[in-house]
Design a protein around this motif. Structure first.
Motif, PDB file in Angstrom:
ATOM      1  N   LEU A   1       0.822  -1.205   0.000  1.00  0.00           N
ATOM      2  CA  LEU A   1       0.000   0.000   0.000  1.00  0.00           C
ATOM      3  C   LEU A   1       0.860   1.261   0.000  1.00  0.00           C
ATOM      4  O   LEU A   1       0.489   2.267  -0.607  1.00  0.00           O
ATOM      5  CB  LEU A   1      -0.946  -0.001   1.204  1.00  0.00           C
ATOM      6  N   ALA A   2       2.005   1.216   0.665  1.00  0.00           N
ATOM      7  CA  ALA A   2       2.924   2.359   0.649  1.00  0.00           C
ATOM      8  C   ALA A   2       3.435   2.600  -0.769  1.00  0.00           C
ATOM      9  O   ALA A   2       3.444   3.741  -1.254  1.00  0.00           O
ATOM     10  CB  ALA A   2       4.089   2.109   1.595  1.00  0.00           C
ATOM     11  N   SER A   3       3.833   1.537  -1.441  1.00  0.00           N
ATOM     12  CA  SER A   3       4.354   1.662  -2.813  1.00  0.00           C
ATOM     13  C   SER A   3       3.293   2.205  -3.758  1.00  0.00           C
ATOM     14  O   SER A   3       3.568   3.093  -4.579  1.00  0.00           O
ATOM     15  CB  SER A   3       4.856   0.293  -3.313  1.00  0.00           C
ATOM     16  N   LEU A   4       2.072   1.692  -3.653  1.00  0.00           N
ATOM     17  CA  LEU A   4       0.992   2.145  -4.522  1.00  0.00           C
ATOM     18  C   LEU A   4       0.674   3.628  -4.309  1.00  0.00           C
ATOM     19  O   LEU A   4       0.522   4.388  -5.274  1.00  0.00           O
ATOM     20  CB  LEU A   4      -0.263   1.304  -4.275  1.00  0.00           C
ATOM     21  N   GLN A   5       0.594   4.035  -3.040  1.00  0.00           N
ATOM     22  CA  GLN A   5       0.236   5.421  -2.746  1.00  0.00           C
ATOM     23  C   GLN A   5       1.359   6.380  -3.117  1.00  0.00           C
ATOM     24  O   GLN A   5       1.104   7.480  -3.621  1.00  0.00           O
ATOM     25  CB  GLN A   5      -0.133   5.553  -1.263  1.00  0.00           C
ATOM     26  N   LEU A   6       2.602   5.976  -2.882  1.00  0.00           N
ATOM     27  CA  LEU A   6       3.736   6.831  -3.255  1.00  0.00           C
ATOM     28  C   LEU A   6       3.828   6.969  -4.769  1.00  0.00           C
ATOM     29  O   LEU A   6       4.137   8.046  -5.290  1.00  0.00           O
ATOM     30  CB  LEU A   6       5.039   6.253  -2.687  1.00  0.00           C
ATOM     31  N   TRP A   7       3.537   5.891  -5.484  1.00  0.00           N
ATOM     32  CA  TRP A   7       3.533   5.950  -6.949  1.00  0.00           C
ATOM     33  C   TRP A   7       2.448   6.903  -7.443  1.00  0.00           C
ATOM     34  O   TRP A   7       2.670   7.713  -8.330  1.00  0.00           O
ATOM     35  CB  TRP A   7       3.297   4.546  -7.508  1.00  0.00           C
ATOM     36  N   TYR A   8       1.269   6.799  -6.838  1.00  0.00           N
ATOM     37  CA  TYR A   8       0.152   7.659  -7.227  1.00  0.00           C
ATOM     38  C   TYR A   8       0.459   9.122  -6.914  1.00  0.00           C
ATOM     39  O   TYR A   8       0.137  10.027  -7.691  1.00  0.00           O
ATOM     40  CB  TYR A   8      -1.110   7.217  -6.488  1.00  0.00           C
ATOM     41  N   MET A   9       1.081   9.365  -5.769  1.00  0.00           N
ATOM     42  CA  MET A   9       1.355  10.738  -5.335  1.00  0.00           C
ATOM     43  C   MET A   9       2.502  11.391  -6.104  1.00  0.00           C
ATOM     44  O   MET A   9       2.562  12.617  -6.214  1.00  0.00           O
ATOM     45  CB  MET A   9       1.701  10.748  -3.834  1.00  0.00           C
ATOM     46  N   LYS A  10       3.404  10.601  -6.633  1.00  0.00           N
ATOM     47  CA  LYS A  10       4.627  11.129  -7.235  1.00  0.00           C
ATOM     48  C   LYS A  10       4.346  12.151  -8.322  1.00  0.00           C
ATOM     49  O   LYS A  10       4.996  13.185  -8.411  1.00  0.00           O
ATOM     50  CB  LYS A  10       5.465   9.983  -7.796  1.00  0.00           C
ATOM     51  N   ARG A  11       3.350  11.889  -9.158  1.00  0.00           N
ATOM     52  CA  ARG A  11       3.037  12.787 -10.272  1.00  0.00           C
ATOM     53  C   ARG A  11       2.234  13.996  -9.833  1.00  0.00           C
ATOM     54  O   ARG A  11       2.100  14.966 -10.584  1.00  0.00           O
ATOM     55  CB  ARG A  11       2.245  12.021 -11.333  1.00  0.00           C
ATOM     56  N   ARG A  12       1.688  13.950  -8.598  1.00  0.00           N
ATOM     57  CA  ARG A  12       0.798  15.019  -8.140  1.00  0.00           C
ATOM     58  C   ARG A  12       1.346  15.810  -6.962  1.00  0.00           C
ATOM     59  O   ARG A  12       0.748  16.790  -6.551  1.00  0.00           O
ATOM     60  CB  ARG A  12      -0.556  14.403  -7.738  1.00  0.00           C
ATOM     61  N   GLN A  13       2.473  15.374  -6.414  1.00  0.00           N
ATOM     62  CA  GLN A  13       2.998  15.973  -5.197  1.00  0.00           C
ATOM     63  C   GLN A  13       3.427  17.416  -5.416  1.00  0.00           C
ATOM     64  O   GLN A  13       4.118  17.747  -6.366  1.00  0.00           O
ATOM     65  CB  GLN A  13       4.182  15.156  -4.665  1.00  0.00           C
ATOM     66  N   THR A  14       2.989  18.305  -4.527  1.00  0.00           N
ATOM     67  CA  THR A  14       3.363  19.720  -4.588  1.00  0.00           C
ATOM     68  C   THR A  14       4.035  20.118  -3.275  1.00  0.00           C
ATOM     69  O   THR A  14       5.232  19.982  -3.114  1.00  0.00           O
ATOM     70  CB  THR A  14       2.123  20.595  -4.856  1.00  0.00           C
ATOM     71  N   THR A  15       3.235  20.583  -2.303  1.00  0.00           N
ATOM     72  CA  THR A  15       3.808  21.008  -1.022  1.00  0.00           C
ATOM     73  C   THR A  15       3.738  19.912   0.046  1.00  0.00           C
ATOM     74  O   THR A  15       4.168  20.134   1.176  1.00  0.00           O
ATOM     75  CB  THR A  15       3.070  22.259  -0.494  1.00  0.00           C
ATOM     76  N   GLU A  16       3.201  18.759  -0.306  1.00  0.00           N
ATOM     77  CA  GLU A  16       3.117  17.679   0.664  1.00  0.00           C
ATOM     78  C   GLU A  16       4.520  17.222   1.077  1.00  0.00           C
ATOM     79  O   GLU A  16       5.452  17.261   0.276  1.00  0.00           O
ATOM     80  CB  GLU A  16       2.347  16.485   0.092  1.00  0.00           C
ATOM     81  N   GLN A  17       4.635  16.782   2.315  1.00  0.00           N
ATOM     82  CA  GLN A  17       5.922  16.286   2.814  1.00  0.00           C
ATOM     83  C   GLN A  17       5.733  14.867   3.336  1.00  0.00           C
ATOM     84  O   GLN A  17       4.890  14.625   4.198  1.00  0.00           O
ATOM     85  CB  GLN A  17       6.463  17.189   3.917  1.00  0.00           C
TER      86      GLN A  17
END
Length: 272
Positions: free
Chosen positions: A246-262
């Motif tokens: 689940l960590a890998s899936l969510q990080l993959w999904y977030m990678k293209r959309r990440q802005t100010t998230e940490q």
């Protein structure tokens, strides 16, 4: 910093957020460990009002020329009531999700100062090595319930924003976050539902906040948890395969959309 300066500093800080304070609130949020009596605090505050360094209206204190924020606070208090009921109902559901140990209310609503069109901000504390599992399940559940605030969505009224996740092993905020603003966020957070003593552990892990707001920290440690529903903590299941997937899936999904998230180990900060 003497007591008069501490009183003024407290009201200056809250003026940034258009939030006038009562006498009890001034005492709570003083950024000073100076000892004082209620009578002395009241006397010095009235002196500052008489000298026009501060102003007072309907039991609230604020900076001169800012009387309009009293009405704003009253309106926001009224708007916060229905939102708090939504938050409490959601917390009772989310706390039952596997891996979730605490659901806390943050942001303006935690102070009862939300505007009609505001969303609802939650902090989630999870079991050790269950942060991504808990995030996946809580986000999915809020989607099903139609309560999730989606990124970039303009329809945010009464939607729930899961803006901070903490693993129980990583409750401590590092030095780069140890400032007055974060101290306020830590101590203004309102726990709605929790398991075991996780809320007390959260406060003790961030004892540095006491250096900024000693009275508020002491009050939080001593206060009765009237709004906290305690659920028995379940035993932690072994094995992290699902967590890793689940960590890998969510990080993959977030990678293209990440802005100010940490995103860091044990701590996820999401700020739309």
């Amino acid at each position: 910093m003497n007591l008069k300066q501490a009183i003024a500093a407290t009201l200056v800080y809250f003026d940034i957020f258009d939030y006038p304070l009562t006498m009890d609130e001034i005492a709570r949020w003083l950024p000073s460990s100076i000892s004082f009596t209620r009578g002395r605090l009241l006397k010095l505050t009235k002196e500052l009002v008489q000298k026009r360094f501060l102003a007072q209206k309907e039991g609230f204190y604020f900076l001169p020329g800012r009387g309009e924020i009293v009405l704003k606070r009253r309106k926001n208090q009224e708007a916060s009531g229905p939102k708090l009921k939504i938050a409490q109902k959601a917390a009772r559901i989310l706390i039952k999700m596997p891996g979730v140990l605490l659901v806390g209310l943050t942001g303006n609503l935690a102070l009862g100062d939300a505007q009609v069109g505001d969303d609802i901000d939650f902090l989630i504390i999870t079991q050790r090595d269950k942060i991504w599992t808990a995030r996946f399940l809580t986000v999915l559940l809020l989607e099903i319930l139609g309560r999730r605030r989606r990124p970039k969505s303009k329809r945010i009224k009464d939607k729930i924003c899961l803006n901070l996740f903490l693993d129980e092993a990583y409750l401590h905020f590092g030095r780069n976050r140890q400032d007055l603003y974060t101290a306020h966020e830590v101590l203004q957070m309102r726990p709605l539902a929790g398991k075991g003593n996780i809320y007390q552990r959260f406060l003790k892990a961030n004892v540095w906040a006491k250096d900024f707001l000693p009275n508020a920290f002491r009050e939080k440690m001593e206060m009765h948890k009237q709004n906290l529903e305690i659920f028995p903590k379940k035993c932690r299941s072994e094995g992290n395969f699902i967590e890793k997937v689940l960590a890998s899936l969510q990080l993959w999904y977030m990678k293209r959309r990440q802005t100010t998230e940490q995103v860091k180990k044990g701590q996820l900060f999401f700020h739309p």
